[in-house]
Write a protein that holds these residues in place. Structure first.
Motif, short mmCIF file in Angstrom:
data_model
loop_
_atom_site.label_atom_id
_atom_site.label_comp_id
_atom_site.label_asym_id
_atom_site.label_seq_id
_atom_site.Cartn_x
_atom_site.Cartn_y
_atom_site.Cartn_z
N THR A 94 -8.51 1.72 4.01
CA THR A 94 -8.02 0.36 4.09
C THR A 94 -6.57 0.32 4.53
O THR A 94 -5.76 1.09 4.06
CB THR A 94 -8.14 -0.33 2.71
OG1 THR A 94 -9.48 -0.25 2.30
CG2 THR A 94 -7.70 -1.77 2.77
N GLU A 95 -6.26 -0.58 5.44
CA GLU A 95 -4.89 -0.81 5.85
C GLU A 95 -4.41 -2.10 5.18
O GLU A 95 -5.09 -3.12 5.24
CB GLU A 95 -4.81 -1.00 7.36
CG GLU A 95 -5.06 0.25 8.14
CD GLU A 95 -3.77 0.96 8.49
OE1 GLU A 95 -2.71 0.33 8.47
OE2 GLU A 95 -3.86 2.15 8.80
N PHE A 96 -3.26 -2.05 4.54
CA PHE A 96 -2.64 -3.25 4.01
C PHE A 96 -1.80 -3.83 5.13
O PHE A 96 -0.91 -3.17 5.65
CB PHE A 96 -1.72 -2.90 2.83
CG PHE A 96 -2.43 -2.54 1.57
CD1 PHE A 96 -2.35 -3.39 0.48
CD2 PHE A 96 -3.15 -1.36 1.45
CE1 PHE A 96 -2.99 -3.06 -0.70
CE2 PHE A 96 -3.79 -1.04 0.29
CZ PHE A 96 -3.71 -1.90 -0.80
N GLU A 97 -2.09 -5.05 5.56
CA GLU A 97 -1.32 -5.66 6.66
C GLU A 97 -1.27 -7.16 6.49
O GLU A 97 -1.96 -7.73 5.66
CB GLU A 97 -1.94 -5.29 8.00
CG GLU A 97 -3.38 -5.72 8.12
CD GLU A 97 -4.04 -5.26 9.39
OE1 GLU A 97 -4.64 -6.11 10.05
OE2 GLU A 97 -3.95 -4.06 9.72
N ASN A 98 -0.47 -7.81 7.34
CA ASN A 98 -0.37 -9.28 7.31
C ASN A 98 -1.63 -9.92 7.84
O ASN A 98 -2.25 -9.55 8.72
CB ASN A 98 0.82 -9.76 8.15
CG ASN A 98 2.09 -9.66 7.35
OD1 ASN A 98 2.07 -9.64 6.13
ND2 ASN A 98 3.20 -9.62 8.08
N GLU A 158 -9.13 4.77 -5.07
CA GLU A 158 -8.55 5.69 -4.08
C GLU A 158 -9.43 5.87 -2.85
O GLU A 158 -8.94 5.87 -1.73
CB GLU A 158 -8.27 7.04 -4.74
CG GLU A 158 -7.54 8.00 -3.86
CD GLU A 158 -7.12 9.26 -4.58
OE1 GLU A 158 -6.22 9.93 -4.08
OE2 GLU A 158 -7.71 9.58 -5.64
N ASP A 159 -10.73 6.01 -3.03
CA ASP A 159 -11.62 6.22 -1.89
C ASP A 159 -11.55 5.06 -0.92
O ASP A 159 -11.51 5.24 0.29
CB ASP A 159 -13.06 6.42 -2.34
CG ASP A 159 -13.27 7.75 -3.06
OD1 ASP A 159 -12.41 8.64 -2.92
OD2 ASP A 159 -14.28 7.89 -3.77
N ASN A 160 -11.54 3.85 -1.43
CA ASN A 160 -11.46 2.67 -0.59
C ASN A 160 -10.09 2.54 0.05
O ASN A 160 -9.96 2.13 1.19
CB ASN A 160 -11.78 1.43 -1.43
CG ASN A 160 -11.76 0.17 -0.59
OD1 ASN A 160 -10.76 -0.53 -0.57
ND2 ASN A 160 -12.86 -0.09 0.09
N PHE A 161 -9.06 2.91 -0.68
CA PHE A 161 -7.69 2.81 -0.18
C PHE A 161 -7.49 3.66 1.06
O PHE A 161 -6.83 3.24 2.00
CB PHE A 161 -6.71 3.25 -1.27
CG PHE A 161 -5.28 3.31 -0.80
CD1 PHE A 161 -4.53 2.15 -0.67
CD2 PHE A 161 -4.69 4.51 -0.48
CE1 PHE A 161 -3.22 2.19 -0.25
CE2 PHE A 161 -3.38 4.57 -0.06
CZ PHE A 161 -2.64 3.41 0.06
N GLY A 202 0.80 -1.22 0.00
CA GLY A 202 0.00 0.00 0.00
C GLY A 202 0.84 1.27 0.00
O GLY A 202 0.32 2.34 0.28
N GLN A 203 2.12 1.15 -0.34
CA GLN A 203 3.02 2.30 -0.35
C GLN A 203 3.19 2.85 -1.77
O GLN A 203 2.98 2.14 -2.75
CB GLN A 203 4.39 1.90 0.18
CG GLN A 203 4.36 1.38 1.61
CD GLN A 203 3.89 2.42 2.59
OE1 GLN A 203 4.38 3.53 2.62
NE2 GLN A 203 2.89 2.06 3.40
N ARG A 204 3.62 4.10 -1.83
CA ARG A 204 3.91 4.72 -3.12
C ARG A 204 5.04 3.94 -3.80
O ARG A 204 5.94 3.44 -3.15
CB ARG A 204 4.33 6.18 -2.90
CG ARG A 204 4.57 6.92 -4.19
CD ARG A 204 4.72 8.39 -4.04
NE ARG A 204 5.47 8.80 -2.85
CZ ARG A 204 5.71 10.06 -2.56
NH1 ARG A 204 5.28 11.02 -3.31
NH2 ARG A 204 6.39 10.36 -1.47
N LEU A 205 4.97 3.86 -5.13
CA LEU A 205 5.97 3.11 -5.88
C LEU A 205 7.32 3.81 -5.86
O LEU A 205 7.41 5.03 -5.91
CB LEU A 205 5.54 2.95 -7.34
CG LEU A 205 4.23 2.23 -7.63
CD1 LEU A 205 4.08 2.00 -9.13
CD2 LEU A 205 4.10 0.94 -6.88
N THR A 206 8.36 2.99 -5.85
CA THR A 206 9.71 3.51 -6.07
C THR A 206 9.91 3.65 -7.57
O THR A 206 9.14 3.08 -8.37
CB THR A 206 10.77 2.53 -5.52
OG1 THR A 206 10.65 1.29 -6.23
CG2 THR A 206 10.61 2.31 -4.02
#
Length: 166
Positions: free
Chosen positions: A162-166, A156-159, A106-110
């Protein structure tokens, strides 16, 4: 944040599928202007029809044409990589539709991840665009280019919720 398993996303973000086509068309319209200007600068106004005619013929490309084609590819790559790695996290086309591109966490791309994504798009062209069809059938709506780069396209609205996690 720790890296997540490709098949597990808590909170179930809404992955984008058909909306990506509309975003792509918007981006191509945006890119058409600078590309047309570069064609006119390189070949003159008649260059617009010259390139279309050459694309239909089986003539070999001149060195100038090869350099020009590579320049167009670099322009497109700069567009996609520049916007995907920016705070926008997506191209103007994706933003207009309400989509963003993230890595699997869920992070910005490198820059590297975005370049890999672009190379994956280029590879899709050689397999008759079949890599894009996977978007319709994979759980995370990923094409070959997304899988290669470890990216997802989400609404984007859902993001934001939302938390991306294990």
């Amino acid at each position: 944040m720790e890296r997540i398993d490709e098949n597990q996303v808590s909170g179930t973000p809404v992955y984008a599928s058909w909306e990506r086509i509309i975003a792509f068309l918007i981006d191509m319209l945006i890119l058409a202007v600078p590309i047309a200007l570069l064609i006119i600068a390189a070949y003159g106004i008649e260059g617009l029809t010259k390139l279309a005619e050459e694309a239909d013929s089986e003539s070999t490309m001149s060195t100038e044409d090869i350099v020009f084609s590579l320049s167009m590819g670099l322009l497109q790559m700069a567009y996609f990589v520049g916007f995907e790695t920016s705070r926008m996290m997506g191209t103007p086309g994706k933003k207009a539709i309400g989509l963003i591109v993230t890595d699997s966490n869920g992070q910005r791309l490198t820059v590297w991840r975005s370049v890999m994504r672009y190379i994956g798009k280029f590879l899709n062209n050689f397999i008759l665009y079949a890599g894009y069809l996977l978007i319709l059938f994979t759980p995370r709506r990923q094409g070959v280019h997304d899988m290669l780069a470890g990216t997802v396209v989400v609404k984007e609205d859902n993001f934001k919720q939302t938390e991306f996690e294990n």
